[in-house]
Design an enzyme around this catalytic site. Structure first.
Site, PDB file in Angstrom:
ATOM      1  N   ASP A   1       0.864  -1.181   0.000  1.00  0.00           N
ATOM      2  CA  ASP A   1       0.000   0.000   0.000  1.00  0.00           C
ATOM      3  C   ASP A   1       0.899   1.229   0.000  1.00  0.00           C
ATOM      4  O   ASP A   1       1.531   1.531   1.019  1.00  0.00           O
ATOM      5  CB  ASP A   1      -0.932   0.014   1.215  1.00  0.00           C
ATOM      6  CG  ASP A   1      -2.017   1.087   1.083  1.00  0.00           C
ATOM      7  OD1 ASP A   1      -1.697   2.194   0.610  1.00  0.00           O
ATOM      8  OD2 ASP A   1      -3.171   0.820   1.445  1.00  0.00           O
TER       9      ASP A   1
ATOM     10  N   THR B   1     -12.032  -9.305  -3.855  1.00  0.00           N
ATOM     11  CA  THR B   1     -13.299  -8.846  -3.292  1.00  0.00           C
ATOM     12  C   THR B   1     -13.381  -7.318  -3.385  1.00  0.00           C
ATOM     13  O   THR B   1     -14.195  -6.698  -2.709  1.00  0.00           O
ATOM     14  CB  THR B   1     -13.433  -9.271  -1.818  1.00  0.00           C
ATOM     15  OG1 THR B   1     -12.277  -8.812  -1.099  1.00  0.00           O
ATOM     16  CG2 THR B   1     -13.548 -10.780  -1.681  1.00  0.00           C
TER      17      THR B   1
ATOM     18  N   ARG C   1     -12.658  -4.629  -6.643  1.00  0.00           N
ATOM     19  CA  ARG C   1     -13.352  -4.194  -7.853  1.00  0.00           C
ATOM     20  C   ARG C   1     -12.792  -4.962  -9.043  1.00  0.00           C
ATOM     21  O   ARG C   1     -11.589  -5.219  -9.122  1.00  0.00           O
ATOM     22  CB  ARG C   1     -13.169  -2.690  -8.095  1.00  0.00           C
ATOM     23  CG  ARG C   1     -13.943  -1.790  -7.131  1.00  0.00           C
ATOM     24  CD  ARG C   1     -15.439  -1.845  -7.406  1.00  0.00           C
ATOM     25  NE  ARG C   1     -16.191  -0.937  -6.550  1.00  0.00           N
ATOM     26  CZ  ARG C   1     -16.740  -1.253  -5.393  1.00  0.00           C
ATOM     27  NH1 ARG C   1     -16.567  -2.484  -4.913  1.00  0.00           N
ATOM     28  NH2 ARG C   1     -17.443  -0.372  -4.697  1.00  0.00           N
TER      29      ARG C   1
ATOM     30  N   ASP D   1     -15.152 -12.370  -6.472  1.00  0.00           N
ATOM     31  CA  ASP D   1     -16.460 -11.875  -6.051  1.00  0.00           C
ATOM     32  C   ASP D   1     -16.903 -10.711  -6.928  1.00  0.00           C
ATOM     33  O   ASP D   1     -18.070 -10.339  -6.915  1.00  0.00           O
ATOM     34  CB  ASP D   1     -16.393 -11.426  -4.588  1.00  0.00           C
ATOM     35  CG  ASP D   1     -17.740 -11.006  -4.039  1.00  0.00           C
ATOM     36  OD1 ASP D   1     -18.675 -11.823  -4.113  1.00  0.00           O
ATOM     37  OD2 ASP D   1     -17.870  -9.868  -3.560  1.00  0.00           O
TER      38      ASP D   1
ATOM     39  N   GLU E   1     -20.159  -6.576 -14.419  1.00  0.00           N
ATOM     40  CA  GLU E   1     -20.916  -7.542 -13.617  1.00  0.00           C
ATOM     41  C   GLU E   1     -22.344  -7.631 -14.133  1.00  0.00           C
ATOM     42  O   GLU E   1     -22.980  -6.599 -14.328  1.00  0.00           O
ATOM     43  CB  GLU E   1     -20.930  -7.115 -12.144  1.00  0.00           C
ATOM     44  CG  GLU E   1     -19.578  -7.227 -11.492  1.00  0.00           C
ATOM     45  CD  GLU E   1     -19.621  -6.845 -10.009  1.00  0.00           C
ATOM     46  OE1 GLU E   1     -20.672  -6.387  -9.528  1.00  0.00           O
ATOM     47  OE2 GLU E   1     -18.589  -7.004  -9.351  1.00  0.00           O
TER      48      GLU E   1
END
Length: 332
Positions: free
Chosen positions: A182, A241, A243, A266, A271
């Site tokens: 990060d 999970t 984007r 996910d 989508e």
């Protein structure tokens, strides 16, 4: 404390799914609560009508931006609380210009995302997806040798935002090494979480499980591409999970066809994926319908969180989920 006029703009559909009567009763302690009883998502005109004279607005999925058309009707508005995740759909320049505070239930959603990612990691390392299939077909011991535990493996967490941080916290219960990438969080902060800060390439090449928790911003677009996916270890597990836009799907399909990786997805882009998308047929893909954050009873966690934020605001305490709207460029 003067009683507040509190207005819920979201459709009754979302209010009923997110808030139970206990949550609503907690909110009513602090003033008059106006609930939108309409079934469909509010139009800008309907939102403006409902917002008349509001001191506090509560929004959720399907609400229009809080622009001048809405804000002109509620000059005393002090805060907008978003009973959902990202506040980007409701934030407008007018909201920023008028200094109206904004809060989100992202933390409540992030817990569900982290818990889902942990569950996917455990089940995938155990090879349960394939073993369940084999067992149904009468193969009791087939591929048992591929079972791994969440023990003495390395988990890479991409993004130390709310969901990433909660996953790191959950992983402290296991004897695993946790690597974190990060660029917005310093080494000392990540060390304080019980993890190691590394660059992306080192995380990908060194992790048995890679879980994506980065925001969807221009800098993260297709960050998982042919080059970066190629760095991942043989038999590594990729969990997304976050984007779908963070993954180059063609490149991922190419790696999956080699049999090198297992992917738990996910989210996809778009989508849902088209009916003939390889994600639907490849044997090493676990494809889910975007359920990681909150579904059904999990949505009540958002209601409880927002009720607490109302209480904190009403008595002058700092909010837990206040958003600095000047930093939207780096937020999910």
């Amino acid at each position: 404390m003067n009683p507040l006029k509190i207005v819920m703009l979201q459709s009754r559909h979302f209010t009923d799914r997110i808030f139970n009567e206990a949550h609503l009763s907690r909110i009513r302690q602090f003033g008059e609560l106006i609930v939108n009883d309409s079934v469909g998502n509010p139009t800008p005109e309907r939102a403006a009508e409902l917002a008349e004279g509001a001191d506090m607005i509560i929004t959720s999925w399907g609400c229009p931006p809080l622009d001048a058309q809405v804000l002109d009707r509620c000059p005393k508005l002090g805060i907008a609380l978003h009973a959902a995740g990202t506040v980007k759909p409701i934030v407008s320049p007018a909201l920023q210009e008028r200094g109206i505070r904004v809060g989100t239930a992202n933390e409540a959603l992030a817990r569900g995302v982290a818990e889902t990612a942990l569950g996917l990691a455990i089940v995938s390392l155990k090879n349960m997806w394939q073993l369940a299939r084999n067992t149904r077909e009468g193969e009791w011991d087939k591929q048992r040798e591929r079972v791994r535990e969440l023990y003495e493996v390395t988990v890479g967490v991409i993004g130390a935002g709310l969901s990433g941080r909660h996953l790191i916290k959950l992983l402290q219960a296991f004897e695993v090494r946790v690597l974190v990438y990060d660029p917005f969080v310093n080494e000392a902060a990540i060390a304080g979480m019980g993890a190691e800060k590394v660059e992306l390439d080192a995380l990908l090449s060194g992790s048995d499980v890679v879980s994506i928790h980065a925001p969807s911003i221009p800098e993260t677009e297709r960050m998982m591409n042919a080059r970066t996916l190629g760095l991942m270890k043989e038999d590594a597990i990729l969990i997304n999970t976050a984007r779908g836009s963070l993954v180059d799907e063609e490149a991922l399909v190419a790696e999956l066809r080699k049999g090198r990786l297992w992917a738990c997805l996910d989210v996809t882009d778009p989508e849902p994926p088209c009916a003939d998308h390889p994600f639907r047929s490849l044997p090493n893909v676990t494809l889910l319908p975007h359920i990681a954050g909150a579904e059904n009873n999990g949505l009540r966690r958002i209601g409880a969180y927002i009720a607490t934020e109302v209480e904190r605001y009403a008595v002058g305490k700092p909010l837990q989920g206040e958003v600095d709207v000047t930093q939207l460029f780096r937020l999910a």
